[in-house]
Design a protein around this motif. Structure first.
Motif, short mmCIF file in Angstrom:
data_model
loop_
_atom_site.label_atom_id
_atom_site.label_comp_id
_atom_site.label_asym_id
_atom_site.label_seq_id
_atom_site.Cartn_x
_atom_site.Cartn_y
_atom_site.Cartn_z
N THR A 279 54.50 21.89 53.35
CA THR A 279 55.56 22.72 53.92
C THR A 279 55.04 23.53 55.12
OG1 THR A 279 56.57 22.91 51.73
CG2 THR A 279 57.26 24.49 53.40
N CYS A 280 53.85 24.09 54.99
CA CYS A 280 53.28 24.87 56.11
C CYS A 280 53.01 23.97 57.31
CB CYS A 280 52.00 25.57 55.65
SG CYS A 280 52.27 26.90 54.43
N THR A 281 52.54 22.75 57.05
CA THR A 281 52.30 21.83 58.16
C THR A 281 53.59 21.47 58.87
OG1 THR A 281 50.37 20.93 56.99
CG2 THR A 281 51.31 19.60 58.77
N ARG A 282 54.65 21.26 58.12
CA ARG A 282 55.94 20.92 58.72
C ARG A 282 56.45 22.08 59.60
NH1 ARG A 282 60.54 20.17 54.55
NH2 ARG A 282 58.96 18.72 53.72
N ILE A 283 56.31 23.31 59.09
CA ILE A 283 56.79 24.46 59.88
C ILE A 283 55.97 24.61 61.16
CG2 ILE A 283 57.01 26.97 59.87
CD1 ILE A 283 57.64 26.82 56.90
N ARG A 284 54.67 24.42 61.07
CA ARG A 284 53.83 24.52 62.28
C ARG A 284 54.23 23.45 63.30
NH1 ARG A 284 49.38 24.74 58.50
NH2 ARG A 284 48.72 26.88 58.11
N GLU A 285 54.48 22.25 62.85
CA GLU A 285 54.85 21.19 63.78
C GLU A 285 56.18 21.49 64.45
OE1 GLU A 285 54.83 17.72 61.39
OE2 GLU A 285 52.64 17.46 61.46
N GLU A 286 57.12 22.05 63.72
CA GLU A 286 58.41 22.39 64.32
C GLU A 286 58.29 23.53 65.32
OE1 GLU A 286 61.00 23.19 61.11
OE2 GLU A 286 61.12 21.10 60.42
N LEU A 287 57.34 24.43 65.08
CA LEU A 287 57.12 25.54 66.01
C LEU A 287 56.18 25.17 67.15
CD1 LEU A 287 56.75 28.53 63.51
CD2 LEU A 287 58.72 27.98 64.94
N GLY A 288 55.59 24.00 67.10
CA GLY A 288 54.65 23.59 68.13
C GLY A 288 53.31 24.25 68.02
N THR A 289 52.95 24.72 66.85
CA THR A 289 51.65 25.38 66.63
C THR A 289 50.81 24.65 65.63
OG1 THR A 289 52.61 26.78 64.90
CG2 THR A 289 52.63 27.64 67.17
N ALA A 290 51.01 23.36 65.52
CA ALA A 290 50.24 22.57 64.55
C ALA A 290 48.79 22.52 64.97
CB ALA A 290 50.81 21.16 64.45
N PRO A 291 47.82 22.71 64.06
CA PRO A 291 46.39 22.67 64.42
C PRO A 291 45.93 21.25 64.68
CG PRO A 291 46.64 22.95 62.06
CD PRO A 291 48.03 23.02 62.64
#
Length: 315
Positions: A279-291
């Motif tokens: 879930t955290c990875t999905r939110i980061r990808e949607e915000l463009g802040t994926a590591p």
């Protein structure tokens, strides 16, 4: 008897003639004229010492004569320093500045080009004191022009307050008195308040509560930095399935461990760990802040999973 009277009567006449004649014996018996004394007792006669300084080479003897001259004139430097004692500076500091000016005056003085040392040393010492006030006593750095405007405004306020029966003059009156523009007068008035800064430990009341200026200053709220992040993830959190949103709420807002969440939902702790990571990875990808991939390790069991505070920061 007649001759004796005649002799006594001629003696005053002969004494008067002798004293009036420039070559008479009375001229030889007159006492020498006393040298003219300085109005201040702290101005010694060091003309011979200065003459020796011109002839002596660099060395111990010349340095001894130089130190003797400086020591002899130190009382005058202290007297000049006391003129500035009511300007907020420590008197001992002012005496040190005046002594520095005296040393410069002794090193620069040339008896062949100047008359008396005092006429040369006084402007040098006073200039050093004024330079100290100009460069080292201001709470903030102020340009020299502003300092000069401040001095004119301060003098005008003092002079006008006397003529106006101690009433504060207006800006227009100060401008007319000094020949400055009203904008420059306002600048000078502002500079009057910039000479000394107020300490943060200064007490604001006469009570014994110790209430100081720093007690009225605000501090940076650490939660302010999280406002943008929380507002950014709200739409993504609203689109999550109910179970995943509930798991994130229990983990990051209720500080529950993965084991307790698993027990409450009736699933395994490993399953909870994977749901949180996904879930955290999905939110980061949607915000463009994926590591980067190297920074995205595979989910680990409970003993290797980050603490709630660290997970909250990552989310």
């Amino acid at each position: 008897m007649t001759s004796a009277v005649a002799t006594r009567s001629r003696q005053p006449t002969r004494r008067k003639q002798d004293t009036s004649h420039p070559q008479g014996p009375a001229r030889q018996d007159a006492a020498p004229r006393a040298p003219q004394r300085s109005p201040h007792p702290d101005t010694p006669d060091t003309a011979e010492d200065f003459a020796r300084l011109l002839t002596l080479p660099e060395g111990a003897e010349r340095e001894a004569v130089r130190q003797g001259v400086i020591t002899a004139w130190l009382p005058m430097a202290d007297r000049l320093a006391t003129r500035f004692r009511d300007r907020g500076e420590n008197l001992e500091d002012l005496k040190q500045v005046a002594a520095l000016g005296l040393v410069k005056a002794v090193d620069r003085y040339d008896p062949e080009r100047a008359d008396a040392f005092a006429t040369f040393a006084v402007p040098t010492i006073v200039g050093e004191l004024k330079r100290h006030f100009r460069d080292n006593t201001w709470g903030v750095h102020v340009p020299r022009r502003v300092q000069e405007v401040r001095a004119k405004v301060r003098t005008a306020l003092r002079e006008l307050s006397v003529s106006l029966d101690h009433r504060s003059p207006s800006v227009a009156q100060v401008a007319a008195h000094t020949g400055l523009s009203e904008d420059d007068v306002l600048l000078g008035l502002e500079a009057l308040e910039s000479y000394k800064s107020l300490s943060l430990d200064a007490e604001l009341s006469d009570d014994d509560d110790g209430y100081s200026l720093k007690d009225r200053l605000g501090t940076l709220e650490p939660g302010f930095g999280l406002i943008n992040d929380r507002e950014a993830v709200k739409p993504q959190l609203a689109r999550l399935p109910e179970r995943e949103r509930h798991i994130l709420y229990l983990r990051f807002f209720c500080d529950m461990t993965q084991t307790r969440i698993a027990d409450e939902l009736g699933i395994s702790q490993m399953h909870v760990c994977r749901l949180i990571a996904r879930t955290c990875t999905r939110i980061r990808e949607e915000l463009g802040t994926a590591p980067e991939p190297a920074d995205s390790p595979e989910p680990h069991p409970e003993q290797d999973h980050p603490e709630p505070e660290q997970e909250r920061t990552a989310a």
